[in-house]
Design a protein around this motif. Structure first.
Motif, PDB file in Angstrom:
ATOM      1  N   ASP A 209       0.852  -1.190   0.000  1.00 24.13           N
ATOM      2  CA  ASP A 209       0.000   0.000   0.000  1.00 24.13           C
ATOM      3  C   ASP A 209       0.890   1.242   0.000  1.00 24.13           C
ATOM      4  O   ASP A 209       2.072   1.159   0.339  1.00 24.13           O
ATOM      5  N   GLY A 223      -5.912   6.562   4.255  1.00 25.20           N
ATOM      6  CA  GLY A 223      -6.351   5.159   4.312  1.00 25.20           C
ATOM      7  C   GLY A 223      -5.631   4.312   3.269  1.00 25.20           C
ATOM      8  O   GLY A 223      -5.719   3.094   3.283  1.00 25.20           O
ATOM      9  N   ASN A 283      -4.924  -6.273  10.805  1.00 22.75           N
ATOM     10  CA  ASN A 283      -6.285  -5.913  10.420  1.00 22.75           C
ATOM     11  C   ASN A 283      -7.060  -7.215  10.276  1.00 22.75           C
ATOM     12  O   ASN A 283      -6.489  -8.238   9.881  1.00 22.75           O
ATOM     13  N   ARG A 285      -9.515  -8.041   8.280  1.00 24.05           N
ATOM     14  CA  ARG A 285     -10.303  -7.885   7.052  1.00 24.05           C
ATOM     15  C   ARG A 285      -9.324  -7.706   5.911  1.00 24.05           C
ATOM     16  O   ARG A 285      -8.123  -7.637   6.126  1.00 24.05           O
ATOM     17  N   GLY A 287      -7.510  -5.436   2.996  1.00 24.65           N
ATOM     18  CA  GLY A 287      -7.099  -4.032   2.946  1.00 24.65           C
ATOM     19  C   GLY A 287      -7.794  -3.303   1.810  1.00 24.65           C
ATOM     20  O   GLY A 287      -8.243  -3.904   0.847  1.00 24.65           O
ATOM     21  N   ASP A 288      -7.880  -2.004   1.949  1.00 23.04           N
ATOM     22  CA  ASP A 288      -8.432  -1.146   0.903  1.00 23.04           C
ATOM     23  C   ASP A 288      -7.400  -0.043   0.694  1.00 23.04           C
ATOM     24  O   ASP A 288      -7.184   0.742   1.620  1.00 23.04           O
ATOM     25  N   GLU A 290      -5.604  -2.560  -1.128  1.00 21.53           N
ATOM     26  CA  GLU A 290      -4.923  -3.796  -1.518  1.00 21.53           C
ATOM     27  C   GLU A 290      -5.873  -4.739  -2.272  1.00 21.53           C
ATOM     28  O   GLU A 290      -5.476  -5.392  -3.243  1.00 21.53           O
TER      29      GLU A 290
HETATM   30  N1  GLY Z   1      -4.807  -0.117   3.194  1.00 23.14           N
HETATM   31  C1  GLY Z   1      -4.701  -0.268   4.583  1.00 23.14           C
HETATM   32  C2  GLY Z   1      -5.891  -0.772   5.243  1.00 23.14           C
HETATM   33  O1  GLY Z   1      -6.827  -1.240   4.612  1.00 23.14           O
HETATM   34  O2  GLY Z   1      -5.942  -0.732   6.468  1.00 23.14           O
END
Ligand code: GLY
Ligand code: AMP
Length: 421
Positions: A209, A223, A283, A285, A287-288, A290
């Motif tokens: 990321d 984020g 995390n 869950r 990633g966003d 990713e």
């Molecule tokens: N890209 C980092 C997250 O989803 O926490």
């Protein structure tokens, strides 16, 4: 089979798009979804908030949903998995208790220290004066982190004592708040995500990321401004080291403590120049952004994998990847990561831009087929290529064309990998 995806970001758009490709899946619902999921063929939005356990449950029971997948951490923190499991519904995600690995930094850091999982040296505080004494007596830079969920805004890297004192004052402002202060680690980050049913592990491809807002990894933390997959320097030996020193001991300890973990588990890792690894965060869950780089490369059936996991059947499962690389670039609205300008119409949006490029919606609503910006991160362009450079160029080409006033994005996503090519 009917699938329910909980959440409303780009990650959930990518999940809905991927689940719809499974031959077993007849219908995909997203609660509440966004413009991207609204316009995706075979996908339907439900106007239920991601943290509204009661209505999500009623909907899943009434529709006889076969599998639910949780996108955001807020839904896990609200205990959606516990509620669904209590009603015999298959749901892929950890329970509220297991999700503390993400929802409480004090919990996760203490857990790592107890289990011997490598992480930066730290101490936790709820008293400002004690925290300030710690800051004064430890070498800079220091990293000050809010313990609870802060949507990517709870971590401050402090180069000076004044910055550390300010961060302590700000993050310990609210009553009952807690912080962690930890040593600053040097190195390169990698996102290592696995699927697990609690016992068996299926590692996904690696990704990286880009958290800072500006090119060259400068400016404030966000984020995530973009990602690419795979990360070329993560060798099979390093992957095995991550599994043996982080993932397996974490799952084994949770199992032993009667908190079995089912879901995606994401370890944010810092790898030092001499190969030493440390966990920056867990995390619970995907990633966003990713996910938007991973799922276009995933050839396997995600429904089959998640469904197997909810039945404790992940043994002998593996995943197949497109050998090409993916680059995903986040297109943001003016002001992000601070309060962002919303309500603008997006010009030239097309969900599919040829076989190798896909636009995922992160923060926009649909108004009569028109996209209206509704968040700081608005769209994510994901492209596949033979090299990171090729994928980056393809994604940039579309990033340029889709437009609204004040749009900005980083043109250097994947720069470290491009430099290595
Ligand atoms: N890209 C980092 C997250 O989803 O926490
Ligand atoms: P976290 O939410 O804990 O992953 O922190 C967000 C970002 O802050 C990470 O992705 C890193 O870029 C940075 N960060 C967090 N902790 C540290 C640390 N101990 N040393 C260096 N950078 C850190």
């Amino acid at each position: 089979m009917k699938v329910l995806i909980i959440g409303q970001g780009g990650r959930e758009h990518a999940l809905a798009w991927k689940f719809k490709q499974s031959p077993e899946v007849t219908q995909v619902f997203v609660a509440p979804g966004n413009a991207g999921t609204a316009l995706e063929p075979g996908v339907e939005n439900m106007a239920i908030a991601a943290t509204d356990n009661e209505h999500l449950l009623q909907f899943a029971l009434a529709q006889k949903i076969d599998l639910t997948v949780v996108g955001p951490e807020a839904a896990l923190a609200a205990g959606i998995v516990d509620v669904f499991q209590a009603h015999g519904l298959a749901i892929f995600g950890p329970t509220q208790k297991a999700a503390q690995l993400e929802t409480s930094k004090v919990f996760s850091k203490t857990f790592m220290a107890e289990q011997g999982i490598p992480t930066a040296t730290f101490e936790s505080f709820n008293d400002k004066n004690k925290a300030k004494i710690y800051a004064r007596t430890h070498p800079l830079p220091l990293v000050v982190k809010a313990s609870g969920l802060m949507a990517g805004k709870g971590v401050v890297i402090c180069e000076t004592l004044t910055e550390a004192i300010d961060a302590i004052n700000t993050l310990l402002e609210c009553k009952d708040s807690e912080i962690v202060i930890e040593t600053f680690l040097q190195g390169e980050e990698v996102s290592f995500i696995v699927m697990t049913d609690g016992q068996h592990i299926v590692p996904l491809a690696t990704s990286q990321d880009h958290k800072r807002r500006d090119e060259g990894d400068l400016g404030p933390n966000t984020g995530g401004m973009g990602a690419y997959s795979p990360v070329p320097w993560v060798t099979p030996e390093l992957e095995e080291k991550i599994l043996s020193s982080v993932i397996r001991p974490t799952l084994a300890a949770l199992q032993k403590e009667n908190t079995p973990y089912c879901g995606f588990l994401y370890a944010g890792l810092m790898i030092s120049p001499n190969g030493e690894l440390n966990v920056l965060e867990f995390n619970c869950r995907l990633g966003d952004p990713e996910t938007q780089a991973l799922l276009p490369r995933l050839k396997s059936d995600l429904f089959a994998l998640c469904s197997a996991a909810t039945h404790s059947q992940l043994q002998n499962k593996s995943v197949e990847w497109d050998q090409r690389v993916a680059v995903s670039i986040m297109l943001c609205a003016e002001g992000y990561p601070g309060p962002a300008k919303t309500g603008d119409s997006v010009n030239n949006y097309a969900p599919y831009c040829g076989e190798d490029v896909k636009l995922f919606v992160s923060g926009a609503i649909a108004l009569e087929e028109q996209l209206i910006t509704s968040g700081g991160r608005v769209l994510c362009v994901s492209a596949l290529g033979q090299t990171v450079h090729e994928a980056q160029i393809k994604a940039l080409c579309w990033a340029e064309q889709v437009d609204w006033p004040g749009k900005f994005y980083r043109k250097d996503i994947g720069w470290r990998a491009v430099a290595r090519e």
